[in-house]
Design a protein around this motif. Structure first.
Motif, mmCIF file in Angstrom:
data_model
loop_
_atom_site.group_PDB
_atom_site.id
_atom_site.type_symbol
_atom_site.label_atom_id
_atom_site.label_comp_id
_atom_site.label_asym_id
_atom_site.label_seq_id
_atom_site.Cartn_x
_atom_site.Cartn_y
_atom_site.Cartn_z
ATOM 1 N N MET A 153 7.285 17.973 28.355
ATOM 2 C CA MET A 153 6.084 18.241 27.316
ATOM 3 C C MET A 153 7.015 18.697 26.112
ATOM 4 S SD MET A 153 3.074 20.086 29.018
ATOM 5 C CE MET A 153 2.180 19.210 30.519
ATOM 6 N N ILE A 154 8.078 19.251 26.111
ATOM 7 C CA ILE A 154 8.841 19.863 24.840
ATOM 8 C C ILE A 154 8.801 19.031 23.652
ATOM 9 C CG2 ILE A 154 11.234 19.407 25.442
ATOM 10 C CD1 ILE A 154 9.820 22.646 23.943
ATOM 11 N N GLU A 155 8.951 17.481 23.561
ATOM 12 C CA GLU A 155 8.993 16.798 22.485
ATOM 13 C C GLU A 155 7.498 16.750 21.920
ATOM 14 O OE1 GLU A 155 9.697 14.730 19.307
ATOM 15 O OE2 GLU A 155 11.255 15.482 20.740
ATOM 16 N N HIS A 156 6.537 16.807 22.440
ATOM 17 C CA HIS A 156 5.112 16.905 21.966
ATOM 18 C C HIS A 156 5.127 18.373 21.073
ATOM 19 C CE1 HIS A 156 0.661 17.202 21.447
ATOM 20 N NE2 HIS A 156 0.787 18.452 21.858
ATOM 21 N N TYR A 157 5.349 19.331 21.520
ATOM 22 C CA TYR A 157 5.458 20.581 20.625
ATOM 23 C C TYR A 157 6.392 20.772 19.808
ATOM 24 C CZ TYR A 157 1.716 22.180 23.903
ATOM 25 O OH TYR A 157 0.788 22.156 24.688
ATOM 26 N N GLN A 158 7.703 20.148 19.847
ATOM 27 C CA GLN A 158 8.602 19.978 18.903
ATOM 28 C C GLN A 158 8.135 19.211 17.652
ATOM 29 O OE1 GLN A 158 12.148 18.869 20.872
ATOM 30 N NE2 GLN A 158 12.805 21.080 20.982
ATOM 31 N N SER A 159 7.449 18.157 18.042
ATOM 32 C CA SER A 159 6.924 17.319 16.969
ATOM 33 C C SER A 159 6.003 17.799 16.081
ATOM 34 C CB SER A 159 6.487 15.899 17.596
ATOM 35 O OG SER A 159 5.968 15.137 16.753
ATOM 36 N N LEU A 160 4.874 18.746 16.910
ATOM 37 C CA LEU A 160 3.986 19.273 16.005
ATOM 38 C C LEU A 160 4.621 20.431 15.062
ATOM 39 C CD1 LEU A 160 1.388 20.038 19.039
ATOM 40 C CD2 LEU A 160 1.057 18.388 17.166
ATOM 41 N N CYS A 161 5.483 21.148 15.908
ATOM 42 C CA CYS A 161 5.929 22.195 14.710
ATOM 43 C C CYS A 161 6.806 21.634 13.741
ATOM 44 C CB CYS A 161 6.964 23.001 15.710
ATOM 45 S SG CYS A 161 6.277 24.151 16.704
ATOM 46 N N ARG A 162 7.639 20.429 13.977
ATOM 47 C CA ARG A 162 8.382 19.901 12.701
ATOM 48 C C ARG A 162 7.327 19.270 11.625
ATOM 49 N NH1 ARG A 162 11.513 17.414 16.830
ATOM 50 N NH2 ARG A 162 10.221 15.523 16.979
ATOM 51 N N GLU A 163 6.198 18.618 12.137
ATOM 52 C CA GLU A 163 5.192 18.045 11.247
ATOM 53 C C GLU A 163 4.751 19.359 10.340
ATOM 54 O OE1 GLU A 163 2.514 15.830 13.330
ATOM 55 O OE2 GLU A 163 4.168 14.413 14.037
ATOM 56 N N LEU A 164 4.359 20.465 11.152
ATOM 57 C CA LEU A 164 3.703 21.408 10.321
ATOM 58 C C LEU A 164 4.643 22.184 9.543
ATOM 59 C CD1 LEU A 164 1.140 23.148 9.472
ATOM 60 C CD2 LEU A 164 1.823 24.562 11.524
ATOM 61 N N ASN A 165 5.832 22.318 9.913
ATOM 62 C CA ASN A 165 6.919 23.118 9.012
ATOM 63 C C ASN A 165 7.092 22.035 7.917
ATOM 64 O OD1 ASN A 165 8.799 25.216 8.689
ATOM 65 N ND2 ASN A 165 10.432 23.906 9.126
ATOM 66 N N HIS A 166 7.055 20.832 7.767
ATOM 67 C CA HIS A 166 7.279 19.907 7.049
ATOM 68 C C HIS A 166 6.137 19.938 5.846
ATOM 69 C CE1 HIS A 166 6.752 15.918 4.715
ATOM 70 N NE2 HIS A 166 8.229 16.149 4.575
ATOM 71 N N ASP A 167 4.900 20.247 6.482
ATOM 72 C CA ASP A 167 3.858 20.135 5.256
ATOM 73 C C ASP A 167 3.596 21.733 4.588
ATOM 74 O OD1 ASP A 167 2.945 17.752 6.438
ATOM 75 O OD2 ASP A 167 1.401 18.598 7.693
ATOM 76 N N LEU A 168 4.202 22.569 5.392
ATOM 77 C CA LEU A 168 4.126 23.932 4.978
ATOM 78 C C LEU A 168 5.301 23.928 3.497
ATOM 79 C CD1 LEU A 168 3.806 26.315 8.079
ATOM 80 C CD2 LEU A 168 2.140 25.905 6.108
ATOM 81 N N ARG A 169 6.418 23.162 4.008
ATOM 82 C CA ARG A 169 7.375 23.332 2.767
ATOM 83 C C ARG A 169 6.884 22.445 1.652
ATOM 84 N NH1 ARG A 169 13.424 22.813 5.436
ATOM 85 N NH2 ARG A 169 13.143 24.442 6.906
ATOM 86 N N ILE A 170 6.182 21.435 1.591
ATOM 87 C CA ILE A 170 5.644 20.798 0.687
ATOM 88 C C ILE A 170 4.526 21.442 -0.031
ATOM 89 C CG2 ILE A 170 4.232 18.812 0.099
ATOM 90 C CD1 ILE A 170 5.609 17.293 2.284
ATOM 91 N N GLU A 171 3.529 22.127 0.793
ATOM 92 C CA GLU A 171 2.705 23.228 0.095
ATOM 93 C C GLU A 171 3.531 24.359 -0.854
ATOM 94 O OE1 GLU A 171 -0.084 24.690 2.744
ATOM 95 O OE2 GLU A 171 -0.511 22.667 3.617
ATOM 96 N N GLN A 172 4.489 24.771 -0.062
ATOM 97 C CA GLN A 172 5.270 26.005 -0.872
ATOM 98 C C GLN A 172 5.756 25.583 -2.053
ATOM 99 O OE1 GLN A 172 5.034 28.836 0.178
ATOM 100 N NE2 GLN A 172 6.065 29.639 -1.520
ATOM 101 N N ALA A 173 6.511 24.299 -2.075
ATOM 102 C CA ALA A 173 7.175 23.539 -3.400
ATOM 103 C C ALA A 173 5.895 23.308 -4.349
ATOM 104 C CB ALA A 173 7.751 22.453 -2.824
#
Length: 187
Positions: A153-173
Motif C-alpha cells: 500500500m505504500i505507493e498509494h500513500y506516497q503518491s497522495l503525499c507527493r501530489e499534495l506537497n506539489h500543490d502546496l509548493r505551487i500555492e506557496q509560490a
C-alpha cells in the motif's frame, strides 16, 4: 488483498491522513472499542489511568517492544468525538475520531496528523492495518497480516503525499508572488 482507503485532508492545524470504516453496530458498541481498555487491547493497545483527568498512558500491543507513552486528551464528547495528542510534548502525533450512527450502522472517521508529507507516507498504511484489526476484533475473525499491507500500500500513500506537497509548493509560490506585487518588489 486489502486495498488502501486513506485520503489526505488539509485542516487549519495541518494535513491529516483520514480513513473511514462502517460498522453494522450501535455507536456505543464501536465507541467502546476505542475507550474501554480490554476492548482496545483486542486490536491495538491498552491504556492505564483515568481518562477523566485528561491524560492516560498508552502502549500499542500490535508492535513488538512498544513502550508506554503519554496521551493528552484534547476532546472527548462520548460517543461521537475524540481528539488527543499521543507521545511526548514536541514529538507527539495528533489523532481524532468521529462516530455517527444512522440506520443501524456506525460510521467511523479516523484521522492522524502528518508531521511531514515527505517522511510519513507509511502512516496511512499503518492505520489501514490497525482499523482492519478493529474490524477483525469486533467480528471475531483472525487478525490481518502486516505483510499484506506493507509494502503493497505504500505507493498509494506516497503518491497522495507527493501530489499534495506539489500543490502546496505551487500555492506557496503564488502567495509569494502576490506578496511581492503588493510590496512593490516585483515588476
Amino acid at each position: 488483498m486489502p486495498q488502501p482507503t486513506g485520503r489526505l485532508v488539509r485542516k487549519d492545524d495541518g494535513v491529516y491522513v483520514v480513513l473511514d470504516r462502517i460498522f453494522k453496530a450501535p455507536i456505543d458498541d464501536v465507541w467502546s472499542y476505542f475507550t474501554r481498555s480490554p476492548r482496545l487491547a483486542q486490536w491495538i493497545g491498552e491504556y492505564t489511568g483515568l481518562p477523566s483527568t485528561g491524560a492516560v498512558r498508552f502502549r500499542m500491543n500490535a508492535e513488538e517492544n512498544a513502550e508506554w507513552g503519554n496521551v493528552s486528551i484534547l476532546e472527548c464528547a462520548a460517543p461521537h468525538r475524540f481528539a488527543a495528542d499521543v507521545g511526548p510534548a514536541g514529538d507527539s502525533w495528533r489523532v481524532y475520531w468521529h462516530l455517527t450512527e444512522a440506520s443501524g450502522h456506525t460510521t467511523l472517521t479516523f484521522a492522524r496528523r502528518l508531521r511531514s508529507l515527505t517522511e510519513e507516507a507509511d502512516v496511512g498504511v499503518s492505520w489501514d492495518y490497525y482499523l482492519d484489526r478493529l474490524i477483525a476484533a469486533r467480528s471475531g475473525k483472525a487478525m490481518p497480516e502486516w505483510n499484506d499491507y506493507y509494502p503493497a500500500m505504500i505507493e498509494h500513500y506516497q503518491s497522495l503525499c507527493r501530489e499534495l506537497n506539489h500543490d502546496l509548493r505551487i500555492e506557496q509560490a503564488a502567495l509569494h508572488a502576490v506578496e511581492l506585487r503588493r510590496t512593490g518588489t516585483l515588476g
